[in-house]
Design a protein around this motif. Structure first.
Motif, PDB file in Angstrom:
ATOM      1  N   GLY A   1      -2.514   8.554   9.002  1.00  0.00           N
ATOM      2  CA  GLY A   1      -2.845   7.719   8.012  1.00  0.00           C
ATOM      3  C   GLY A   1      -1.877   6.993   7.368  1.00  0.00           C
ATOM      4  O   GLY A   1      -1.929   6.109   6.479  1.00  0.00           O
ATOM      5  N   GLN A   2      -0.690   6.695   8.237  1.00  0.00           N
ATOM      6  CA  GLN A   2       0.539   6.004   7.716  1.00  0.00           C
ATOM      7  C   GLN A   2       0.308   4.622   8.470  1.00  0.00           C
ATOM      8  O   GLN A   2       0.016   4.693   9.649  1.00  0.00           O
ATOM      9  N   TYR A   3       0.829   3.516   7.990  1.00  0.00           N
ATOM     10  CA  TYR A   3       1.067   2.483   8.637  1.00  0.00           C
ATOM     11  C   TYR A   3       2.179   2.582   9.594  1.00  0.00           C
ATOM     12  O   TYR A   3       3.256   2.833   9.359  1.00  0.00           O
ATOM     13  N   HIS A   4       1.892   2.057  10.834  1.00  0.00           N
ATOM     14  CA  HIS A   4       3.092   1.741  11.845  1.00  0.00           C
ATOM     15  C   HIS A   4       3.357   0.564  12.069  1.00  0.00           C
ATOM     16  O   HIS A   4       2.418  -0.204  12.471  1.00  0.00           O
TER      17      HIS A   4
ATOM     18  N   HIS B   1       0.904  -1.120   0.102  1.00  0.00           N
ATOM     19  CA  HIS B   1       0.033  -0.015   0.068  1.00  0.00           C
ATOM     20  C   HIS B   1       1.041   1.258  -0.082  1.00  0.00           C
ATOM     21  O   HIS B   1       1.017   2.023   1.172  1.00  0.00           O
TER      22      HIS B   1
ATOM     23  N   ILE C   1      -2.799   1.137  10.951  1.00  0.00           N
ATOM     24  CA  ILE C   1      -2.848   2.631  10.452  1.00  0.00           C
ATOM     25  C   ILE C   1      -2.958   3.576  11.721  1.00  0.00           C
ATOM     26  O   ILE C   1      -3.786   3.230  12.633  1.00  0.00           O
ATOM     27  N   LYS C   2      -2.178   4.346  11.671  1.00  0.00           N
ATOM     28  CA  LYS C   2      -2.591   5.564  12.786  1.00  0.00           C
ATOM     29  C   LYS C   2      -3.885   6.360  12.237  1.00  0.00           C
ATOM     30  O   LYS C   2      -3.785   7.007  11.179  1.00  0.00           O
ATOM     31  N   MET C   3      -4.785   6.333  13.138  1.00  0.00           N
ATOM     32  CA  MET C   3      -5.995   7.054  12.903  1.00  0.00           C
ATOM     33  C   MET C   3      -6.456   8.135  13.908  1.00  0.00           C
ATOM     34  O   MET C   3      -5.920   7.890  14.878  1.00  0.00           O
TER      35      MET C   3
ATOM     36  N   GLY D   1       0.305   4.466   2.029  1.00  0.00           N
ATOM     37  CA  GLY D   1       0.406   4.584   3.642  1.00  0.00           C
ATOM     38  C   GLY D   1       1.564   3.944   4.059  1.00  0.00           C
ATOM     39  O   GLY D   1       1.626   3.708   5.324  1.00  0.00           O
ATOM     40  N   GLN D   2       2.605   3.898   3.281  1.00  0.00           N
ATOM     41  CA  GLN D   2       3.972   3.334   3.961  1.00  0.00           C
ATOM     42  C   GLN D   2       5.034   4.508   3.209  1.00  0.00           C
ATOM     43  O   GLN D   2       6.179   3.907   2.643  1.00  0.00           O
TER      44      GLN D   2
END
Length: 592
Positions: free
Chosen positions: A99-102, A66, A343-345, A69-70
């Motif tokens: 909105g980015q994957y952690h 993705h 994902i940071k939401m 998001g990365q």
């Protein structure tokens, strides 16, 4: 994990190839390290229990897939220690963007891309050795990652052609289930190319989806308006089991991926969910640690405990439900292997992460750097062994064989007491993009591909014959990690990862080589000399039993490893060079 050294059998031998059909391989592998207290010391080949005892694993193929998001590597556990303010801010575009994957932690194989064939190869070897029967690929959000799955199927087919009982494949769909199943069928099933890869316990390929008979078992059908169901035609092709969500209404005919009930419910066909940790039932947010059951959740105390995280207390309680209902359980589905990111939401309550947060509140079994290491992998093996196999001590006797070390005619090994095989083609270089654009992984340590080991003994010596795929590389006079043999002779306080002795760290002259005893902290002390002869793709070694403080009875664990880069770290035996078997595992040989 509880610090308890045991011998534990692990499935590890494929059928022979055509050239060796007159000689059946035997053996197995076992861990020589800390694992759960419920396991018992064993020796010899495991015998499968009567009836169906399948074990599946939720497997994720989404890492690196993705791009939006990365954009970077963001590690929640590191941020909690170094910059917690950034983690909980919505406007930090540098350290922890919304909105980015952690990642909740760093995998042992780095921040990898799921399509990396080097990683996939390691996974297949690890999971085959563990006794996993099938991988349930996550397609619950309608993404099914065809490029990753194609590579996975190709590597599975490659090793299956060697005779290895590698895991079969199924898919778990949920949102847009009908459309997703249709896409998966057209991409992977319609051609028949990978027919041997499908998990088909009832005769037809299993798939998890939503039909008109879901009965509100899925979160998608709770409102009653869900229309994207599996088509009638595909219901005929697949063995469709209904998706069971923890928030859904219990449907005995459905297939659960996790359960918020304890003890977990048993579904049709004896299917039960076993998970490392659970969110809910109050929340699906793993970062809401007060309302979730993490790795250290204590069922009796009804609370999370820091002390219970490394011991896998919550995971073990889920397995205990299996053992208490052994006559009713036929299929254990474990959540999960390699999810790793969330994902940071943000909502009106603030920042949150779903499904993964940190070491305590995450569901991965795959080995991690630092942290729990390989604890959960070993715990999984211990429980699978208990669920699937009966153990019995293999007696002595058989042929006592004296091997002439300088004799290069292999017929003298025809009556060898044990023959162990390793994956051929697993020692491959790594050169692949990582999870984010800033990461790329290279590893060229693969040198000698170890493919089989034969073992026998007489009253005085233990004999080992190692075969490699190509001629053994020449010793360069300085390597300490060239074609090493590690031996486990029982638990000793100063053992290295469970191994007491190492052979061939210091090859000598005149056909001799070193035997050294572990003295702790990855250090070794000289014990004496063994005899060794190498020709072509074979290495033959004779080790005096007295030097190992063994007589011609009992058992010994055997591992052969080549070019392990950080060879004073047992975890590196999962990563660099080639180890037979992989990681902390060893082949178990009963002395005659």
């Amino acid at each position: 994990m509880i610090s308890l050294f045991i011998l534990m059998s692990v499935w590890g031998t494929p059928a022979p190839d055509k050239d060796s059909a007159d000689k059946t391989p035997e053996g197995g592998a076992y861990t020589v390290a800390h694992t759960t207290a419920s396991a018992q010391p064993v020796a010899g080949m495991p015998e499968k229990k009567e009836g169906t005892h399948d074990v599946g694993l939720f497997y994720f193929t989404w890492l690196g897939q993705h791009p939006g998001g990365q954009k970077g590597i963001y590690n929640i556990s590191q941020l909690l220690q170094t910059n917690p303010e950034a983690l909980y801010r919505a406007d930090d575009s540098r350290h922890s963007p919304l909105g980015q994957y952690h990642f909740w932690g760093e995998p042992l194989y780095g921040y990898y891309n799921s399509a990396d064939p080097w990683v996939i190869t390691r996974h297949i070897e690890l999971l085959t050795m563990a006794g996993i029967d099938y991988l349930m690929l996550d397609a619950t959000n309608s993404f099914y990652y065809p490029e990753v799955v194609t590579t996975l199927l190709d590597r599975l087919s490659f090793f299956r052609s060697q005779g290895w009982p590698v895991p079969k494949i199924a898919f778990y769909t949920n949102s847009a289930s009908g459309t997703t199943v249709s896409h998966i069928y057209k991409r992977f099933y319609a051609s028949g190319k990978h027919e041997s890869c499908w998990y088909s316990p009832g005769g037809k390929p299993l798939i998890i989806g939503i039909t008109e008979h879901n009965r509100k078992a899925s979160d998608q059908t709770l409102s009653g308006n869900f229309k994207d169901v599996v088509s009638k035609d595909l219901e005929q092709y697949f063995d469709v089991r209904e998706a069971q969500w923890p928030t859904g209404i219990y449907n005995k005919a459905a297939f659960p991926w996790i359960s918020w009930d304890y003890p977990q419910r048993i579904h049709k066909g004896g299917v039960i969910s076993v998970s490392v940790a659970q969110h809910g039932p109050a929340t699906i947010v793993f970062s809401d640690t007060l309302h979730t059951k993490g790795r250290g959740y204590d069922v009796l105390a009804e609370k999370n405990t820091t002390a219970g995280v490394r011991s896998g207390k919550n995971y073990q309680s889920q397995w205990e439900t299996v053992f208490k209902n052994e006559k009713r359980v036929n299929n254990v589905f474990i959540t999960g292997w390699n999810e790793w990111v969330a994902i940071k939401m943000k909502n009106e309550k603030g920042i949150f992460f779903v499904d993964a947060f940190n070491e305590a509140f995450s569901r991965d079994i795959e080995m991690m750097k630092d942290g729990y290491g390989d604890d959960f992998y070993l715990q999984t093996i211990a429980n699978i062994r208990k669920f699937k196999y009966n153990y019995k001590e293999r007696g002595g006797g058989g042929n006592k064989t004296r091997i002439r070390i300088l004799d290069t005619t292999l017929h003298q090994w025809n009556k060898a007491a044990a023959w162990f095989q390793d994956f051929r083609g697993d020692a491959i270089p790594r050169n692949f993009a990582g999870f984010a654009p800033s990461v790329h992984y290279w590893d060229s340590s693969a040198r000698n591909d170890i493919v089989s080991i034969k073992v026998t003994n007489d009253k005085k010596n233990l004999y080992i014959l190692v075969e490699t795929a190509l001629p053994v590389t020449a010793y360069n006079v300085t390597d300490r990690n060239w074609m090493n043999i590690l031996l486990s002779t029982g638990h000793h306080e100063q053992d290295f990862g469970g191994f007491s002795y190492i052979v061939n760290r210091r090859p000598g002259t005149g056909g001799t080589t070193s035997v050294e005893r572990s003295v702790g902290s990855g250090r070794w002390s000289d014990t004496g000399k063994a005899r060794m002869h190498i020709w072509g793709n074979h290495m033959q070694v004779s080790i005096p039993l007295r030097m190992l403080k063994l007589n011609h009875h009992g058992t010994v664990g055997i591992k052969v490893a080549d070019n392990v880069t950080r060879n004073a770290d047992i975890m590196d035996y999962y990563i660099t060079g080639d180890s037979a078997p992989i990681g902390r595992l060893a082949y178990l040989y009963s002395l005659n």
